[in-house]
Design a protein around this motif. Structure first.
Motif, PDB file in Angstrom:
ATOM      1  N   THR A 117       0.829  -1.209   0.000  1.00 34.91           N
ATOM      2  CA  THR A 117       0.000   0.000   0.000  1.00 34.91           C
ATOM      3  C   THR A 117       0.858   1.251   0.000  1.00 34.91           C
ATOM      4  O   THR A 117       1.827   1.355   0.763  1.00 34.91           O
ATOM      5  CB  THR A 117      -0.925   0.023   1.231  1.00 34.91           C
ATOM      6  N   THR A 119       0.676   4.510   1.374  1.00 35.84           N
ATOM      7  CA  THR A 119      -0.146   5.157   2.395  1.00 35.84           C
ATOM      8  C   THR A 119      -0.219   6.668   2.228  1.00 35.84           C
ATOM      9  O   THR A 119      -0.922   7.335   2.982  1.00 35.84           O
ATOM     10  CB  THR A 119       0.376   4.803   3.805  1.00 35.84           C
ATOM     11  N   THR A 121      -1.146   7.901  -0.931  1.00 35.80           N
ATOM     12  CA  THR A 121      -2.256   8.034  -1.875  1.00 35.80           C
ATOM     13  C   THR A 121      -3.424   7.095  -1.577  1.00 35.80           C
ATOM     14  O   THR A 121      -4.527   7.302  -2.053  1.00 35.80           O
ATOM     15  CB  THR A 121      -1.772   7.745  -3.303  1.00 35.80           C
ATOM     16  N   GLY A 122      -3.178   6.039  -0.819  1.00 38.77           N
ATOM     17  CA  GLY A 122      -4.211   5.049  -0.539  1.00 38.77           C
ATOM     18  C   GLY A 122      -4.273   3.920  -1.545  1.00 38.77           C
ATOM     19  O   GLY A 122      -5.054   2.985  -1.392  1.00 38.77           O
ATOM     20  N   SER A 124      -3.352   0.467  -3.405  1.00 40.45           N
ATOM     21  CA  SER A 124      -2.736  -0.818  -3.079  1.00 40.45           C
ATOM     22  C   SER A 124      -2.628  -1.662  -4.344  1.00 40.45           C
ATOM     23  O   SER A 124      -3.525  -1.644  -5.194  1.00 40.45           O
ATOM     24  CB  SER A 124      -3.566  -1.583  -2.041  1.00 40.45           C
ATOM     25  N   VAL A 241      -6.175  -0.054   8.378  1.00 40.04           N
ATOM     26  CA  VAL A 241      -6.064   0.129   6.935  1.00 40.04           C
ATOM     27  C   VAL A 241      -7.135  -0.679   6.220  1.00 40.04           C
ATOM     28  O   VAL A 241      -7.896  -0.167   5.398  1.00 40.04           O
ATOM     29  CB  VAL A 241      -4.662  -0.272   6.428  1.00 40.04           C
ATOM     30  N   ASN A 289       0.550  11.423   7.769  1.00 37.83           N
ATOM     31  CA  ASN A 289      -0.373  12.558   7.890  1.00 37.83           C
ATOM     32  C   ASN A 289       0.454  13.780   8.260  1.00 37.83           C
ATOM     33  O   ASN A 289       1.074  13.806   9.326  1.00 37.83           O
ATOM     34  CB  ASN A 289      -1.423  12.299   8.969  1.00 37.83           C
ATOM     35  N   LYS A 383     -13.067  11.366   3.846  1.00 40.01           N
ATOM     36  CA  LYS A 383     -12.036  11.314   2.806  1.00 40.01           C
ATOM     37  C   LYS A 383     -10.839  12.200   3.122  1.00 40.01           C
ATOM     38  O   LYS A 383      -9.927  12.318   2.305  1.00 40.01           O
ATOM     39  CB  LYS A 383     -12.642  11.745   1.467  1.00 40.01           C
ATOM     40  N   GLY A 385      -8.359  11.703   4.848  1.00 43.51           N
ATOM     41  CA  GLY A 385      -7.112  10.946   4.843  1.00 43.51           C
ATOM     42  C   GLY A 385      -6.416  11.007   3.507  1.00 43.51           C
ATOM     43  O   GLY A 385      -5.199  11.104   3.426  1.00 43.51           O
ATOM     44  N   PHE A 386      -7.194  10.941   2.408  1.00 43.35           N
ATOM     45  CA  PHE A 386      -6.580  10.957   1.097  1.00 43.35           C
ATOM     46  C   PHE A 386      -6.142  12.360   0.689  1.00 43.35           C
ATOM     47  O   PHE A 386      -5.276  12.519  -0.156  1.00 43.35           O
ATOM     48  CB  PHE A 386      -7.550  10.380   0.068  1.00 43.35           C
ATOM     49  N   LEU A 391      -4.483   6.946   5.273  1.00 42.06           N
ATOM     50  CA  LEU A 391      -5.695   6.301   4.795  1.00 42.06           C
ATOM     51  C   LEU A 391      -6.915   6.790   5.576  1.00 42.06           C
ATOM     52  O   LEU A 391      -6.851   7.761   6.303  1.00 42.06           O
ATOM     53  CB  LEU A 391      -5.521   4.785   4.917  1.00 42.06           C
ATOM     54  N   HIS A 392      -8.057   6.078   5.425  1.00 46.29           N
ATOM     55  CA  HIS A 392      -9.275   6.475   6.132  1.00 46.29           C
ATOM     56  C   HIS A 392      -9.003   6.699   7.613  1.00 46.29           C
ATOM     57  O   HIS A 392      -8.529   5.786   8.289  1.00 46.29           O
ATOM     58  CB  HIS A 392     -10.343   5.383   5.987  1.00 46.29           C
TER      59      HIS A 392
END
Length: 439
Positions: A117, A119, A121-122, A124, A241, A289, A383, A385-386, A391-392
């Motif tokens: 993944t 992390t 961009t999210g 996988s 995740v 983050n 959203k 997170g992205f 991620l979320h």
């Protein structure tokens, strides 16, 4: 009598052969480091700031730049973009190497693999698991020492598409999370040193922060290991995740009991500070983050208390922030912007993570903003997170990288505890490790 003699001679030769192999191996690995060290650079070339390290991998050795993910479970490297090595070996299905990754798939050629993944961009993608040589510098805690190698360091092969969104020149992500195949686990296993690592993010793009693998001393103009405050690490039994029940998160959670602004307790829904049976809630620490992300009611309560304590008029916010002031209305000192401290109260009132102005505020020319981001009222589906990296955000509080800069964090995996200290309080910073080699 001849047969026993032949067997005896063969046995002697065999023993001599294995003795030679073992002694050669011991000679080759006679130096066992107590700790390893890697530089850590802040990179702002992409839309989201990233913290970059560099290892040497493959045969012949090639420097590989990697984005560091504190909560990542493993190392992945782009194998599509010119990966060549005479020592790279695929992990065969059913092998011990595959089992270290937990859940994995098996390809037609019997090579195991699993999803890697990005992390940031999210995204996988599935990749084969390989092992190859990784070479890093040892340390005595004062400066780098001899270079040491791990001959079969496990990683997942990533792709060109997975690499998209990473900083310029970066070929993968180095995960430091709570798995058997993260960098801290593989290094401690290879060299039999303590299951500890420490990370210190520099706030500057022109000076290096540092990652230590192993125990202190950690010399940043002083031995920081002597001044740490400790709090337990908490396990979230849901993977934050994937969201899979029964598969624990590999990220690092701590127990925030309350939040204070300027010494006054902020009224919060305390159930949000605990992790529920679905894995939602609680507080985790993240390097992907860029800023701290708060569930919306927590954000509004903290922001309101902060504005009241500052006592200055707010101005139009600058995305992604929601609480901003005119820079001219905020004073400055050695500790950064002169604003009230935001305190995360941990297991008791005496154990507190103080977020001072240098970490709580982000200056944008004539505007200065509270460096916390509103995640929305439904963290499991938001959203943000992205937009902000990671991620979320199933988590109520995600302590982001800006709030970590010039804070020294030691993760003691064996004792399941976090040691932390703001280096502003020690008149030093994360850029003060001497990377001039003594070897």
């Amino acid at each position: 009598m001849l047969v026993p003699m032949v067997v005896s001679v063969r046995f002697f030769i065999l023993c001599s052969f294995f003795s030679f192999i073992i002694s050669s191996s011991i000679a080759h690995t006679s130096f066992r480091p107590k700790a390893l060290v890697l530089p850590l650079t802040k990179d702002v070339s992409s839309s989201i700031p990233q913290y970059i390290t560099k290892i040497n991998q493959r045969t012949p050795l090639v420097p590989v730049k990697l984005t560091v993910d504190l909560g990542g479970g493993y190392l992945w490297v782009n194998c599509e973009d010119g990966y060549t090595s005479s020592t790279s070996k695929p992990a065969r299905c059913g092998s011990a190497q595959c089992s270290l990754f937990g859940l994995y798939g098996c390809s037609g050629d019997k090579v195991c693999g699993r999803s890697a993944t990005n992390t940031i961009t999210g995204l996988s993608t599935y990749g084969d698991i390989h092992g190859d040589i990784v070479s890093v510098q040892s340390t005595n805690g004062n400066n780098p020492g001899r270079v040491v190698s791990v001959p079969n360091f496990l990683f997942i092969c990533g792709s060109n598409s997975l690499q998209n969104g990473l900083a310029s020149g970066v070929k993968g992500i180095a995960g430091l999370g709570k798995t058997k195949v993260s960098l801290p686990s593989q290094f401690s296993s290879a060299f039999s040193f303590k299951r500890k690592f420490a990370i210190c993010l520099s706030s500057s793009t022109s000076t290096n922060g540092v990652i230590f693998f192993g125990d202190g001393p950690y010399n940043l103009n002083m031995d920081v290991s002597k001044v740490l405050t400790f709090t337990p690490l908490i396990t979230n039994h849901v993977n934050t995740v994937s969201g899979f029940l029964g598969e624990p998160s590999v990220e690092y959670f701590i127990g925030v009991k309350s939040i204070r602004v300027s010494g006054k307790k902020v009224p919060l829904n305390n159930t949000l500070l605990s992790i529920n049976q679905n894995g939602i809630g609680g507080t985790k620490i993240s390097t992907v983050n860029p800023y701290t992300v708060l569930e919306t009611t927590i954000y509004k309560a903290v922001a309101d208390a902060f504005v009241k304590a500052v006592g200055a008029q707010t101005v139009a916010p600058v995305a992604p922030f929601g609480t901003c002031f005119a820079t001219k209305d905020i004073g400055f000192s050695r500790m950064g912007p002169g604003v009230p401290s935001i305190d995360l109260v941990l297991q008791n009132k005496e154990v507190v993570w103080n977020i001072i102005g240098a970490n709580s505020m982000v200056q944008l020319n004539d505007v200065i903003c509270l460096g916390f981001v509103d995640a929305g009222s439904n963290p499991s589906t938001s959203k943000v997170g992205f937009v902000m990296g990671g991620l979320h955000p199933m988590t109520s509080i995600t302590i982001g990288a800006h709030q970590l800069e010039n804070n020294f964090l030691q993760f003691d995996l064996a004792a399941s505890r976090l040691g932390f200290r703001s280096l502003f309080l020690e008149h030093t910073n994360c850029a003060n490790f001497n990377f001039t080699s003594s070897a």
